[in-house]
Design a protein around this motif. Structure first.
Motif, PDB file in Angstrom:
ATOM      1  N   GLU A 199       0.821  -1.208   0.000  1.00 31.78           N
ATOM      2  CA  GLU A 199       0.000   0.000   0.000  1.00 31.78           C
ATOM      3  C   GLU A 199       0.859   1.264   0.000  1.00 31.78           C
ATOM      4  N   VAL A 200       1.939   1.254   0.773  1.00 35.87           N
ATOM      5  CA  VAL A 200       2.856   2.395   0.776  1.00 35.87           C
ATOM      6  C   VAL A 200       3.467   2.576  -0.610  1.00 35.87           C
ATOM      7  N   GLY A 201       3.879   1.465  -1.218  1.00 35.36           N
ATOM      8  CA  GLY A 201       4.448   1.530  -2.557  1.00 35.36           C
ATOM      9  C   GLY A 201       3.455   2.032  -3.585  1.00 35.36           C
ATOM     10  N   ARG A 202       2.211   1.598  -3.460  1.00 35.12           N
ATOM     11  CA  ARG A 202       1.178   2.060  -4.398  1.00 35.12           C
ATOM     12  C   ARG A 202       0.972   3.560  -4.265  1.00 35.12           C
ATOM     13  N   ALA A 203       0.870   4.043  -3.030  1.00 29.31           N
ATOM     14  CA  ALA A 203       0.659   5.478  -2.821  1.00 29.31           C
ATOM     15  C   ALA A 203       1.809   6.288  -3.398  1.00 29.31           C
ATOM     16  N   LEU A 204       3.025   5.807  -3.207  1.00 31.17           N
ATOM     17  CA  LEU A 204       4.180   6.517  -3.745  1.00 31.17           C
ATOM     18  C   LEU A 204       4.163   6.501  -5.273  1.00 31.17           C
ATOM     19  N   ALA A 205       3.875   5.346  -5.847  1.00 30.57           N
ATOM     20  CA  ALA A 205       3.863   5.231  -7.311  1.00 30.57           C
ATOM     21  C   ALA A 205       2.800   6.118  -7.942  1.00 30.57           C
ATOM     22  N   GLU A 206       1.666   6.272  -7.262  1.00 26.89           N
ATOM     23  CA  GLU A 206       0.551   7.038  -7.819  1.00 26.89           C
ATOM     24  C   GLU A 206       0.611   8.520  -7.456  1.00 26.89           C
ATOM     25  N   SER A 207       1.574   8.901  -6.630  1.00 26.65           N
ATOM     26  CA  SER A 207       1.615  10.271  -6.102  1.00 26.65           C
ATOM     27  C   SER A 207       2.099  11.300  -7.106  1.00 26.65           C
ATOM     28  N   GLY A 208       2.866  10.858  -8.085  1.00 24.75           N
ATOM     29  CA  GLY A 208       3.481  11.802  -9.003  1.00 24.75           C
ATOM     30  C   GLY A 208       4.773  12.387  -8.479  1.00 24.75           C
ATOM     31  N   VAL A 209       5.144  12.037  -7.245  1.00 28.40           N
ATOM     32  CA  VAL A 209       6.410  12.495  -6.668  1.00 28.40           C
ATOM     33  C   VAL A 209       7.527  11.583  -7.172  1.00 28.40           C
ATOM     34  N   ARG A 210       8.623  12.166  -7.587  1.00 29.96           N
ATOM     35  CA  ARG A 210       9.740  11.357  -8.081  1.00 29.96           C
ATOM     36  C   ARG A 210      10.263  10.446  -6.974  1.00 29.96           C
ATOM     37  N   ARG A 211      10.528   9.209  -7.323  1.00 27.29           N
ATOM     38  CA  ARG A 211      11.052   8.250  -6.340  1.00 27.29           C
ATOM     39  C   ARG A 211      12.313   8.779  -5.691  1.00 27.29           C
ATOM     40  N   ASP A 212      13.197   9.395  -6.446  1.00 25.17           N
ATOM     41  CA  ASP A 212      14.458   9.867  -5.886  1.00 25.17           C
ATOM     42  C   ASP A 212      14.279  11.003  -4.892  1.00 25.17           C
ATOM     43  N   ASP A 213      13.085  11.584  -4.853  1.00 23.28           N
ATOM     44  CA  ASP A 213      12.830  12.678  -3.920  1.00 23.28           C
ATOM     45  C   ASP A 213      12.273  12.202  -2.586  1.00 23.28           C
ATOM     46  N   VAL A 214      12.058  10.903  -2.461  1.00 26.26           N
ATOM     47  CA  VAL A 214      11.452  10.348  -1.240  1.00 26.26           C
ATOM     48  C   VAL A 214      12.409   9.346  -0.598  1.00 26.26           C
ATOM     49  N   PHE A 215      12.644   9.512   0.679  1.00 24.38           N
ATOM     50  CA  PHE A 215      13.500   8.610   1.458  1.00 24.38           C
ATOM     51  C   PHE A 215      12.608   7.508   2.014  1.00 24.38           C
ATOM     52  N   VAL A 216      12.850   6.272   1.597  1.00 26.54           N
ATOM     53  CA  VAL A 216      11.999   5.141   1.979  1.00 26.54           C
ATOM     54  C   VAL A 216      12.763   4.195   2.897  1.00 26.54           C
ATOM     55  N   THR A 217      12.163   3.907   4.047  1.00 28.90           N
ATOM     56  CA  THR A 217      12.740   2.976   5.019  1.00 28.90           C
ATOM     57  C   THR A 217      11.834   1.765   5.157  1.00 28.90           C
TER      58      THR A 217
END
Length: 265
Positions: free
Chosen positions: A62-80
């Protein structure tokens, strides 16, 4: 008309591997299913750029889905994310499963979720170092470890954790713990900051009332001014936004001393 747009802090802390992590993150413990998608999406829309999840949370998809659908670049988000010690011997398989669920080819931080028994910590840490060297995790760390356990895995591998994530709040403040982590160049990350009676504590309520802020904002700001990573969580959009709105004020030295003193009572 007043502008109620949250003012997010841009504070980051350097990690011992050369990377940086936003001090403010969004925690997802106990948030499941559609709630996890909605809450994570709201956090990203609000401006959070640090997400915290774990294998045992059961919400990486679910976290991955929200990130993928957010339009925010992956490289701009720190994921733990985190690996439980019962996955010892299957660490890399566990991480690859997490990456698939999160829809990413790497995480920014991978933690041993809590200490294991016997040689499990050292054995797991060797696998974590391997994952970092393979580029699957940009930084590696631990959670719920004391300094003696950190010393054990560091001596066994020559690699110190970048982060130790522990339960932390003004009521749990320990100057020695903070100093020990800084002496070892290990970033301290706190969880459950808004639990355990912190939101109702009279000293915190007095400061919040005086400066016109919520108790949660006071606690989060206290973390930031100590350079401690903090990952508040909520499923409520208004609280998610309010918890992020901590850049427009600061606590005085007297406020900080008052809050620090709560840990010794």
């Amino acid at each position: 008309m007043t502008d109620d747009t949250p003012r997010l802090p841009d504070h980051t802390v350097s990690l011992n591997d050369g990377g940086r992590v936003p001090l403010l993150g969004f925690g997802t413990w106990q948030i499941k299913g559609p709630d996890a998608v909605r809450a994570t999406a709201t956090a990203l829309e609000t401006g959070y750029r640090h997400l915290d999840t774990a294998t045992v949370y059961g919400n990486e998809r679910e976290v991955g889905r929200a990130l993928a659908e957010s339009g925010v670049r992956r490289d701009d988000v720190f994921v733990t994310t985190k690996c439980p010690p019962n996955r010892a011997g299957r660490e890399l398989d566990t991480l690859r499963e997490s990456l698939e669920l999160l829809q990413t080819d790497h995480v920014d931080l991978w933690l041993i979720h809590w200490p294991g028994d016997g040689s499990a910590n050292t054995d797991m840490w060797h696998a974590f170092v391997e994952a970092r060297e393979a580029g699957l995790a940009r930084a590696i760390g631990v959670s719920n470890f004391d300094m003696s356990l950190i010393d054990d895995i560091t001596k066994a591998t020559g690699a110190a954790p970048a982060v130790n994530q522990i339960e932390w709040s003004p009521l749990l403040f320990n100057a020695e713990t903070l100093a020990d982590h800084r002496a070892c160049n290990i970033a301290l990350e706190g969880y459950s900051a808004l639990r355990g009676g912190t939101l109702e504590h009279p000293a915190i309520l007095r400061i919040a009332e005086r400066i016109g802020r919520s108790p949660a904002q006071v606690i989060i700001r206290w973390h930031l001014q100590h350079n401690v990573i903090v990952i508040p969580k909520s499923v409520h959009a208004d609280r998610i936004r309010s918890n992020a709105d901590v850049a427009g004020f600061s606590l005085t030295d007297e406020d900080m001393a008052t809050l620090d003193a709560l840990g010794s009572r």
